[in-house]
Design a protein around this motif. Structure first.
Motif, PDB file in Angstrom:
ATOM      1  N   GLU A 130     -69.578 -68.529   0.672  1.00 36.97           N
ATOM      2  CA  GLU A 130     -69.676 -67.545  -0.400  1.00 36.97           C
ATOM      3  C   GLU A 130     -69.811 -66.122   0.148  1.00 36.97           C
ATOM      4  O   GLU A 130     -69.291 -65.172  -0.442  1.00 36.97           O
ATOM      5  CB  GLU A 130     -70.855 -67.889  -1.312  1.00 36.97           C
ATOM      6  CG  GLU A 130     -70.629 -69.182  -2.095  1.00 36.97           C
ATOM      7  CD  GLU A 130     -71.819 -69.571  -2.951  1.00 36.97           C
ATOM      8  OE1 GLU A 130     -72.777 -68.786  -3.012  1.00 36.97           O
ATOM      9  OE2 GLU A 130     -71.780 -70.655  -3.549  1.00 36.97           O
ATOM     10  N   GLU A 133     -66.401 -65.100   0.969  1.00 33.01           N
ATOM     11  CA  GLU A 133     -65.653 -64.795  -0.248  1.00 33.01           C
ATOM     12  C   GLU A 133     -65.924 -63.375  -0.734  1.00 33.01           C
ATOM     13  O   GLU A 133     -65.034 -62.691  -1.239  1.00 33.01           O
ATOM     14  CB  GLU A 133     -66.013 -65.805  -1.351  1.00 33.01           C
ATOM     15  CG  GLU A 133     -65.417 -67.183  -1.129  1.00 33.01           C
ATOM     16  CD  GLU A 133     -63.905 -67.172  -1.241  1.00 33.01           C
ATOM     17  OE1 GLU A 133     -63.386 -66.996  -2.351  1.00 33.01           O
ATOM     18  OE2 GLU A 133     -63.240 -67.338  -0.202  1.00 33.01           O
ATOM     19  N   GLU A 134     -67.165 -62.922  -0.575  1.00 34.52           N
ATOM     20  CA  GLU A 134     -67.494 -61.546  -0.949  1.00 34.52           C
ATOM     21  C   GLU A 134     -66.732 -60.554  -0.082  1.00 34.52           C
ATOM     22  O   GLU A 134     -66.277 -59.520  -0.549  1.00 34.52           O
ATOM     23  CB  GLU A 134     -69.005 -61.314  -0.820  1.00 34.52           C
ATOM     24  CG  GLU A 134     -69.836 -62.026  -1.869  1.00 34.52           C
ATOM     25  CD  GLU A 134     -69.445 -61.604  -3.278  1.00 34.52           C
ATOM     26  OE1 GLU A 134     -69.314 -60.390  -3.516  1.00 34.52           O
ATOM     27  OE2 GLU A 134     -69.261 -62.492  -4.124  1.00 34.52           O
ATOM     28  N   ARG A 135     -66.609 -60.875   1.208  1.00 29.74           N
ATOM     29  CA  ARG A 135     -65.828 -60.031   2.107  1.00 29.74           C
ATOM     30  C   ARG A 135     -64.374 -59.973   1.655  1.00 29.74           C
ATOM     31  O   ARG A 135     -63.746 -58.911   1.660  1.00 29.74           O
ATOM     32  CB  ARG A 135     -65.910 -60.601   3.524  1.00 29.74           C
ATOM     33  CG  ARG A 135     -65.101 -59.820   4.562  1.00 29.74           C
ATOM     34  CD  ARG A 135     -64.885 -60.661   5.798  1.00 29.74           C
ATOM     35  NE  ARG A 135     -64.111 -61.859   5.491  1.00 29.74           N
ATOM     36  CZ  ARG A 135     -64.253 -63.025   6.099  1.00 29.74           C
ATOM     37  NH1 ARG A 135     -65.166 -63.176   7.032  1.00 29.74           N
ATOM     38  NH2 ARG A 135     -63.497 -64.056   5.756  1.00 29.74           N
ATOM     39  N   GLU A 136     -63.831 -61.110   1.250  1.00 28.89           N
ATOM     40  CA  GLU A 136     -62.437 -61.167   0.824  1.00 28.89           C
ATOM     41  C   GLU A 136     -62.191 -60.368  -0.454  1.00 28.89           C
ATOM     42  O   GLU A 136     -61.113 -59.787  -0.647  1.00 28.89           O
ATOM     43  CB  GLU A 136     -62.012 -62.619   0.622  1.00 28.89           C
ATOM     44  CG  GLU A 136     -61.848 -63.388   1.929  1.00 28.89           C
ATOM     45  CD  GLU A 136     -60.792 -62.760   2.819  1.00 28.89           C
ATOM     46  OE1 GLU A 136     -59.624 -62.705   2.423  1.00 28.89           O
ATOM     47  OE2 GLU A 136     -61.162 -62.308   3.927  1.00 28.89           O
ATOM     48  N   LYS A 137     -63.179 -60.333  -1.328  1.00 27.55           N
ATOM     49  CA  LYS A 137     -63.033 -59.552  -2.559  1.00 27.55           C
ATOM     50  C   LYS A 137     -62.872 -58.074  -2.245  1.00 27.55           C
ATOM     51  O   LYS A 137     -62.067 -57.373  -2.870  1.00 27.55           O
ATOM     52  CB  LYS A 137     -64.252 -59.762  -3.462  1.00 27.55           C
ATOM     53  CG  LYS A 137     -64.323 -61.129  -4.119  1.00 27.55           C
ATOM     54  CD  LYS A 137     -65.582 -61.257  -4.961  1.00 27.55           C
ATOM     55  CE  LYS A 137     -65.707 -62.645  -5.567  1.00 27.55           C
ATOM     56  NZ  LYS A 137     -66.970 -62.790  -6.352  1.00 27.55           N
ATOM     57  N   LEU A 138     -63.639 -57.589  -1.280  1.00 28.38           N
ATOM     58  CA  LEU A 138     -63.537 -56.188  -0.886  1.00 28.38           C
ATOM     59  C   LEU A 138     -62.169 -55.914  -0.295  1.00 28.38           C
ATOM     60  O   LEU A 138     -61.534 -54.904  -0.604  1.00 28.38           O
ATOM     61  CB  LEU A 138     -64.631 -55.855   0.140  1.00 28.38           C
ATOM     62  CG  LEU A 138     -64.661 -54.413   0.656  1.00 28.38           C
ATOM     63  CD1 LEU A 138     -64.949 -53.443  -0.485  1.00 28.38           C
ATOM     64  CD2 LEU A 138     -65.708 -54.262   1.757  1.00 28.38           C
ATOM     65  N   ALA A 140     -59.402 -57.595  -0.879  1.00 29.31           N
ATOM     66  CA  ALA A 140     -58.376 -57.729  -1.917  1.00 29.31           C
ATOM     67  C   ALA A 140     -58.227 -56.448  -2.719  1.00 29.31           C
ATOM     68  O   ALA A 140     -57.109 -56.044  -3.082  1.00 29.31           O
ATOM     69  CB  ALA A 140     -58.727 -58.887  -2.846  1.00 29.31           C
ATOM     70  N   ALA A 141     -59.348 -55.786  -2.993  1.00 29.76           N
ATOM     71  CA  ALA A 141     -59.295 -54.527  -3.747  1.00 29.76           C
ATOM     72  C   ALA A 141     -58.517 -53.470  -2.978  1.00 29.76           C
ATOM     73  O   ALA A 141     -57.754 -52.683  -3.566  1.00 29.76           O
ATOM     74  CB  ALA A 141     -60.716 -54.039  -4.022  1.00 29.76           C
ATOM     75  N   GLU A 144     -54.596 -54.336  -2.823  1.00 34.36           N
ATOM     76  CA  GLU A 144     -53.911 -54.037  -4.079  1.00 34.36           C
ATOM     77  C   GLU A 144     -53.356 -52.612  -4.078  1.00 34.36           C
ATOM     78  O   GLU A 144     -52.315 -52.338  -4.668  1.00 34.36           O
ATOM     79  CB  GLU A 144     -54.865 -54.223  -5.261  1.00 34.36           C
ATOM     80  CG  GLU A 144     -55.122 -55.676  -5.631  1.00 34.36           C
ATOM     81  CD  GLU A 144     -56.034 -55.790  -6.837  1.00 34.36           C
ATOM     82  OE1 GLU A 144     -56.319 -54.746  -7.469  1.00 34.36           O
ATOM     83  OE2 GLU A 144     -56.459 -56.917  -7.145  1.00 34.36           O
TER      84      GLU A 144
END
Length: 218
Positions: A130, A133-138, A140-141, A144
């Protein structure tokens, strides 16, 4: 005059819970995840180990409480998030360079994050999954914002960024663990860190230039 409510027991419970949570952080920084056992945590907190199960259910839940309260990747990104909001897709190379340089500086200084990354690559766990996953969210932003620029090219920015992040982690961990040179660079010195930062900038400049050339041909 209204009678004051007694909160002694409640306050004692909250203080003990916080001591246990804080103890997890101390152990991660000083011993790493291998030191996270109920006896160590309770001893560091100065409380009875039975309180771990009483207040959190088990040790894993206590560790999860601590880790969820930390936002390693946002802290490591520094002002890169603000740049993303301000630029809205403009000068994305500078945003990524800032993000990576901030990560290098933060990771070099923060022993706790070093131990967390070692934990991630050493042992599979739901907590570390998890965190990743937080690292990946950053990431991904950010991607984009860059996708329109790289969409019609064969330049793989994600792979380049992955190699740079992986290189940052490994070089810092190597330097902190062995205090030795890496490719004849002393990462523990200001001069060594500057060399890595300059290389990050040069690699990104070349990567974006290749994409720009490809876009001009299309």
């Amino acid at each position: 005059m209204a009678k004051k409510t007694y909160h002694g027991v409640t306050n004692d419970k909250e203080r003990s819970k916080q001591k246990l949570v804080d103890a997890v952080g101390v152990i991660i920084r000083t011993q790493g995840y291998t030191g996270l056992n109920a006896s160590n945590v309770a001893k560091n907190a100065g409380v009875n180990r039975r309180l771990i199960n009483l207040y959190f259910g088990n040790l894993d839940a206590l560790v999860e409480t601590y880790v969820r309260g930390k936002d390693y990747w946002v802290a490591a990104s520094g002002n890169a998030g603000e740049l993303m909001e301000e630029n809205k897709g403009n000068d994305t190379r500078q945003i990524l360079e800032t993000l990576l340089v901030n990560q290098l500086d933060y990771f070099f200084k923060e022993e706790e994050m070093q131990k967390i990354v070692l934990w991630q690559i050493s042992q599979r766990s739901q907590i570390m999954f998890e965190v990743a996953e937080e690292r990946e969210k950053l990431g991904a932003a950010y991607f984009e914002l860059t996708d329109p620029f790289f969409k019609k090219t064969d330049v793989d920015l994600r792979a380049v960024a992955g190699l740079l992040v992986g290189g940052i982690y490994y070089m810092v961990l190597h330097a902190k663990s062995n205090d030795s040179l890496f490719c004849q660079i002393d990462v523990n010195s200001p001069e060594g860190l500057d060399r890595i930062k300059n290389a990050i900038g040069a690699i990104l400049k070349d990567t974006f230039r290749r994409a720009e050339i490809a876009n001009n041909k299309n």
